[in-house]
Design an enzyme around this catalytic site. Sequence first.
Site, PDB file in Angstrom:
ATOM      1  CE  LYS A 112     -62.592  14.033   3.995  1.00 17.87           C
ATOM      2  NZ  LYS A 112     -62.276  15.455   3.841  1.00 17.87           N
ATOM      3  CE  LYS A 197     -64.861  13.255  -3.260  1.00 23.73           C
ATOM      4  NZ  LYS A 197     -64.840  14.393  -2.336  1.00 23.73           N
ATOM      5  CE  LYS A 200     -58.489  19.275  -3.569  1.00 28.61           C
ATOM      6  NZ  LYS A 200     -59.051  19.251  -2.215  1.00 28.61           N
TER       7      LYS A 200
END
Length: 331
Positions: A112, A197, A200
Amino acid sequence: MTRVFSGVKPTGHLTLGNYLGAVRRWADVDQRHSDALFCVVDLHALTVDHDPARVRRLTRQAATLLLAAGLDPELCTVFVQSHVDEHTRLSYVMECVANDGEMRRMIQYKEKAARERERGGSVRLSLLTYPVLMAADILAYGTDEVPVGDDQAQHVELARDLAVRFNQRYGHTFVVPRATRPGVAARVMNLQEPASKMGKSDDSGPGIVYLLDEPDAVRKKVMRAVTDSAAGVVYDREERPGVANLLEILAACEGGDPEDLSGVYESYGALKKDTTEAVVELLRPLQARHKALCADPAYVEGVLRDGAEKARGMAKPMVDTAYRAIGLLPA
Ligand code: AMP
Ligand code: TRP
């Protein structure tokens, strides 16, 4: 009795990955353990760029979806993390047990942070310390088991390490928790990018099935899923990740085994059609309950208020004990 704790971040609409990897199992757990806790971890949603109104909206929506997924507030505790101060109280103490090196090694942090820097943005300090807050979430309740998807295994491992280290240095205080994963669909992949992955908060909408997607949207997304150019339906996560993902989703919905299912299908089209139907049927009752709960926001608010009060009562003695053990003078 086994104490169970898990959480979901309100950083986006909940996905099929959240459901198959984690939330569906929480509903199972709460039938067996009357002291399981499930939390919308809103403080974790502040570790990346966020819109305050959206976080509030998503927090309410996530809590409603947990109830719609079958969590029974009579059997388990459903609450919002920021309503219980003990999490941040304990998090600071655990920061005094963790090392900066082990935080920088966390895979999610590295990924991230790299993404954020690529965009020219800055990385919030809380993104680095996030796994310590997660450890505090878990340890504050004397948790034995943490039902999560594969991507959280490293974070739960850190919580174990911190519990053991704290206990060694300051005397036995914390239960050492362990992660539990689903047998199948522990890592549901993005339908458009089967190497990533299904997350969301990702940008690739067409590859993500959201729990509140209409049947038509589910159909479009599954029918357009990327498979591969090789013919034949074979279950091989490494070489054929797109097909393997569909087989896992179908197996998770219908309770079969992905390897066995691969023998049943001759074409990708038939596999996609059955997967679509299975997902639509899986989501149908959840969406109906969600709609009913949305008509009664006062009920959901009441559940969260009661849940926070119960959680506070459970966490406070543990956090007080940790404060004393590490050398803080009781108030
Ligand atoms: P998060 O969306 O990061 O808040 O995750 C909430 C829970 O869902 C965690 O236990 C995750 O491991 C799980 N989860 C999230 N995405 C997936 C996925 N694509 N496949 C399986 N589990 C997932
Ligand atoms: N970090 C988890 C995730 O991204 C969410 C989470 C926060 C969590 N605290 C937790 C999960 C405690 C399990 C237990 O999915």
